[in-house]
Design an enzyme around this catalytic site. Structure first.
Site, short mmCIF file in Angstrom:
data_model
loop_
_atom_site.label_atom_id
_atom_site.label_comp_id
_atom_site.label_asym_id
_atom_site.label_seq_id
_atom_site.Cartn_x
_atom_site.Cartn_y
_atom_site.Cartn_z
N ASP A 25 0.88 -1.17 0.00
CA ASP A 25 0.00 0.00 0.00
C ASP A 25 0.91 1.22 0.00
OD1 ASP A 25 -1.69 2.09 0.53
OD2 ASP A 25 -2.28 1.42 2.53
N LYS A 86 2.82 11.41 -3.22
CA LYS A 86 1.77 10.72 -3.98
C LYS A 86 0.77 11.71 -4.60
CE LYS A 86 -1.66 7.04 -3.26
NZ LYS A 86 -2.13 6.10 -2.23
N GLU A 184 -7.45 0.73 -3.93
CA GLU A 184 -7.37 0.64 -2.47
C GLU A 184 -8.68 0.19 -1.82
OE1 GLU A 184 -5.69 4.46 -1.63
OE2 GLU A 184 -3.78 3.87 -2.53
N ASP A 206 -12.94 5.40 1.94
CA ASP A 206 -11.49 5.36 2.12
C ASP A 206 -10.93 6.78 2.08
OD1 ASP A 206 -8.76 5.07 1.96
OD2 ASP A 206 -8.78 3.70 0.25
#
Lengths: 625, 185, 111
Positions: A25, A86, A184, A206
């Site tokens: 992850d 990211k 994810e 999420d």
């Protein structure tokens, strides 16, 4: 094809025997790596028991540092440290200019892919992410005692094609073969579904450090079918931090007038706001401080005030969730469960709002920081060893092409199951035209300006014909990783056209190969260097902490003890100046033993002291936590 | 079909229709759950995730098979596109891009309901309209089913056009309703 | 050697001789077999042979002894064993006219 070797009698291996692949992850704030065997997941931890590798890279004079060691450097050398990279994956320089929370980066000039300048060198987000993935790979290899070169890597469901491609490139640079990019929320559902044998419709909410995703999935007999997905690839816990930091700065400005904080001060203020956010998830109120230009201000915040600061951001996620449900024509009553994923779902307001929307208590019994990596590991096992479960995912955004007047013609709608292929026919508009360009965009708006440019595909080798006679069939294919490819063929002659891709925000041609070559040459040396740097950083930190302790509580040691401690410190200093990593580690350990009694006495004294708000020292303690 | 019968190796894509792809008998009256089951069962065997460690050629075949399954599923699971596809197979394909309605009766109905939607002043008005549209669509689907079974392709084509218009109307009503914030909590 | 179950290319024979010479115990040759594994049903086995079995089919060619498992003979008739030295890997390859299909991975086949 694979060739045969001669084996010892009885030792011919089974076809397709394979070593286990890991799940990673790659998060905005933290990265987690896990491995599955026989359906049981092992989240890989460092010797201290920490699973989270902070997604932080520090570019020191000796080379890059990743994780906790890099995060600690935020305090003293924030200029060398990159966080939340990211958020820049697959983004163009222009996108970044309009993004929030990016004041902490120095952007390199240029139009294409966003690149940042750290310590005088320019890095692409791909290279920086590759450093993080290398650290994850190294941790897995260390823990498993074998080479790890295959992985399932998770990406936000709402990541567009450019960000997915960038993630794959980063993995390649890190020496990892990506078996599959999975979303994810889907990974989280996998971890939950397998854990609980759930069936029916589930929603996954999420909220990570930098991205928000919501997915609706149908779970049935081991198949996880995504029905709809939505989100915002630039909305996450970082924005909570930024909003709170803004409040701190506004309060300061009201007292002290306008100031221009340095980039390092901005990073520290953000780190302070982040700490405040985390504390306010479990404590009612607190006071935090901000230091700019040597002047410190104190800022009291309670939960209610924090919730006012983040209310709009949370409402945006709730609105997106409601839209996804409405668009999929799913009534809230039909949703059997809601899964919370991502560290930001620890914020009480987030939990309350999700609960209010769905009218039921959300599921959060698997650690929200680890559940995605766990799902990725399960999928890695399913892909390599085989397994009954299957993930069927969808496109997050509409894929379209630019037509006359800057309008977009949709080719693939969002929420279409992948992999998929769509054929579209084009023709020439000039006599003898042998080439044409197709501009592919991604997004829900009807104009090119409102969408993200993915790539320009140039078709060459179209046989010359009169205008409008050529019939060029263009196939847009989205693979199981969610990545787009384009192929073209002239239908009347059957001539295949050459397709050249110019990604709008990708690495330039040949760049990945060059970086890969460099990293291969340097890989081993880099690893040794990195371990040495980490050991030195640890040594410096230990020595600095000791110096501080002796200064404030020096009266707690007698002369003999002080002598032993100083001896130990000197040994460590000498070891740290050398290049023997083991010697440094040994010296740190010995110094620890020499100071153990002193540390205990300090603790006793400390308990007597009252807690008086949050200070920079506490922040330091927390950051090095 | 997608696999070799003896060795179970995935095969290149065969040119078959969407019903055959999912192992379903061609027809309009298909249960959602049946279509979904057929689709998922086949994806279980053919999805690229099952072929990650195989050679490039087999991976490519699997991707093609999986893409074809997705396309078949997308076309067949929605009654409207299923009807359009059946008409196409029967050689009575309707132009999906043609936006004009040439059936005067349908045109009048469309104008009237669009006006009603524009006049809807509250979420409740829109909800009433949506319920009415849903009833009309149910009736239209029943009509369509009978005509396809007959088969009366001309009638089926007319019913399909009407069903498409009703779907569009429902879409617009839904958007209107979202604008009111009626579905939001 | 006409009518032999399998034939051996020059390259394969040379490589087998080298491997037999470098093995740290005596061998009577190499053994070729077929087993029902792999995604296309069957896969080859290729091993050093410590001893001959009673029903082994024996092929001697170019100074190499190949023992063939009797169960495998019908699947291997007419096969040529070759050795290839490719850019990425080196190894043996069976060119088998009985193969009707081969698993995408190349590790198993069917007849």
């Amino acid at each position: 094809m694979s060739l045969l070797q001669i084996h010892e009698p009885g030792a011919t291996p089974e076809p397709h025997a394979s070593g286990g692949a890991v799940g990673i992850d790659l998060g905005t704030t933290n990265t987690v790596v896990a491995v599955a065997q026989g359906g049981a997941v092992d989240v890989i931890r460092n010797p201290d028991g920490h699973a989270l590798i902070p997604s932080v890279v520090a570019y020191t004079a000796d080379g890059p540092l990743v994780g906790e060691a890099a995060r600690r450097m935020l305090l003293d050398d924030a200029d060398l440290v990159v966080t939340s990279i990211k958020r820049l994956m697959g983004r163009g320089a222009k996108d970044v200019a309009t993004m929030g929370g990016t004041a902490a980066y120095t952007m390199a000039p240029g139009d294409g892919m966003a690149r940042i300048v750290v310590a005088g060198r320019t890095y692409s987000p791909v290279e920086i992410s590759a450093e993080i993935l290398r650290a994850a790979k190294a941790r897995a290899e260390h823990a498993l005692g074998r080479t790890v070169d295959r992985a399932v890597i998770t990406v936000p469901a709402y990541f567009d094609d450019a960000a997915r491609a960038a993630t794959k490139d980063a993995a390649k640079l890190a020496g990892l073969d990506v078996l599959r990019l999975i979303n994810e929320p889907t990974a989280a559902a996998l971890a939950y579904g397998l854990d609980q044998g759930a069936e029916g419709l589930y929603a996954v909410y999420d909220l990570g450090g930098g991205t928000f995703d919501v997915s609706l999935l149908k779970l049935e007999k081991g198949v996880f079918r995504v029905i709809a997905t939505g989100g915002d690839a630039a909305l996450g816990g970082d924005d909570f931090d930024a909003a709170l930091a803004q409040r701190f700065l506004a309060e300061r400005a009201a007292i002290r007038g306008p100031e221009t904080p340095t980039q390092a001060e901005v990073k520290l203020t953000m780190a302070g706001a982040r700490l405040a956010k985390e504390c306010l998830s479990w404590q009612e109120r607190g006071t935090w401080c901000v230091e700019i230009g040597g002047a410190m201000t104190h800022h009291a915040v309670d939960q209610a005030a924090f919730e006012v600061v983040i209310a709009d951001l949370v409402e945006r996620t709730i609105g997106i969730t409601a839209d996804v449900l409405a668009e999929a024509r799913i009534a809230i009553a039909d949703v059997k469960g809601v899964v919370l994923v991502g560290g930001s779902t620890r914020v009480p307001l987030v939990r309350r709002r999700v609960q209010a929307l769905f009218g039921r208590e959300p599921l959060a019994d698997i650690n929200p920081d680890e559940v995605v990596a766990a799902g990725a590991a399960l999928q890695a096992e399913a892909l390599t060893v085989g397994g009954g479960t299957l993930l069927l995912d969808v496109t997050p955004l509409t894929l379209g092409i630019e037509t006359m007047g800057g309008l977009v013609e949709a080719i693939v709608p969002r929420n279409a199951p992948i992999p998929l292929a769509r054929a579209q026919e084009f023709t020439t508009y000039q006599d003898g035209q042998t080439a044409m360009a197709i501009h592919v965009v991604q997004g829900e708006r009807e104009t090119v300006d409102g969408c993200r440019s993915l790539a320009r595909f140039e078709l060459h080798g179209i046989p010359p014909m009169v205008a409008g006679a050529a019939r060029i069939g263009v196939t847009f294919a989205v693979d199981a990783d969610g990545l787009l490819t384009v192929a073209a063929r002239e239908r009347t002659t059957g001539v295949a056209a050459d397709v050249t891709v110019r990604p709008s925000y990708g690495l330039e041609e040949g760049e990945i190969e060059r970086l890969l070559r460099e990293s291969m040459i340097n890989a081993r040396a880099d690893m040794i260097k990195r371990l040495l740097i980490e050991a030195r950083v640890e040594a410096d930190r230990t020595l600095a902490a000791l110096a501080g302790a002796l200064k404030t509580d020096g009266d707690l040691v007698d002369a003999a003890e002080r002598h032993a401690i100083e001896d130990g410190a000197e040994t460590l200093r000498r070891a740290a100046a050398g290049t023997d990593r083991d010697a440094i580690a040994l010296a740190v350990e010995e110094l620890g033993r020499a100071t153990a009694a002193f540390a205990e006495r300090r603790m006793d004294r400390g308990i007597g002291a009252a807690l008086t708000g949050q200070s920079v020292e506490r922040l330091a303690a927390k950051l090095s936590g | 079909m997608a696999f070799c019968a003896t060795c179970r190796a995935v095969q290149p894509l065969a040119a078959i229709d969407h019903f055959a792809r999912l192992g379903l008998r061609p027809g309009f009256d298909l249960d959602d759950a049946v279509i979904e089951r057929a689709y998922v069962d086949r994806q279980q065997d053919l999805h690229p995730d099952r072929f990650v460690t195989r050679r490039a050629q087999e991976r490519r075949y699997s991707a093609e098979q999986s893409m074809a399954l997705n396309e078949a599923f997308e076309v067949l699971r929605d009654p409207l596109s299923r009807a359009e596809y059946l008409l196409e197979l029967a050689g009575h394909g309707v132009d999906r891009h043609g936006e004009t309605i040439d059936d005067p009766e349908l045109l009048a109905e469309a104008l009237e309901s669009r006006e009603a939607l524009a006049d809807a002043g509250s979420p409740a008005d829109v909800a009433t309209l949506m319920a009415a549209t849903a009833r009309l669509a149910d009736a239209c689907r029943a009509d369509l089913s009978a005509r396809i079974a007959a088969p009366d392709w001309t009638g089926a084509a007319r019913a399909t056009r009407r069903l498409r218009y009703l779907a569009k109307l429902d879409d617009e009503a839904r958007r209107r309703s979202l604008a009111f914030g009626a579905i939001r909590t | 050697m006409a009518g032999a179950v399998i034939s051996i290319s020059d390259a394969a024979a040379e490589r087998v001789r080298e491997l037999l010479a470098s093995r740290d115990k005596p061998s009577v040759g190499i053994r070729v077999g077929v087993r029902t594994r792999g995604c296309s049903g069957l896969s080859y086995t290729l091993e050093f042979a410590d001893a001959r079995n009673q029903f082994d089919e024996i092929v001697e060619e170019k100074g190499v002894t190949v023992l063939i498992d009797p169960k495998a003979v019908m699947f291997l008739l007419g096969t040529e064993m070759d050795f290839v030295d490719e850019k990425l890997q080196t190894g043996f390859k069976f060119i088998n006219p009985n193969e009707k299909g081969r698993c995408g991975c190349g590790e198993s086949f069917r007849v």
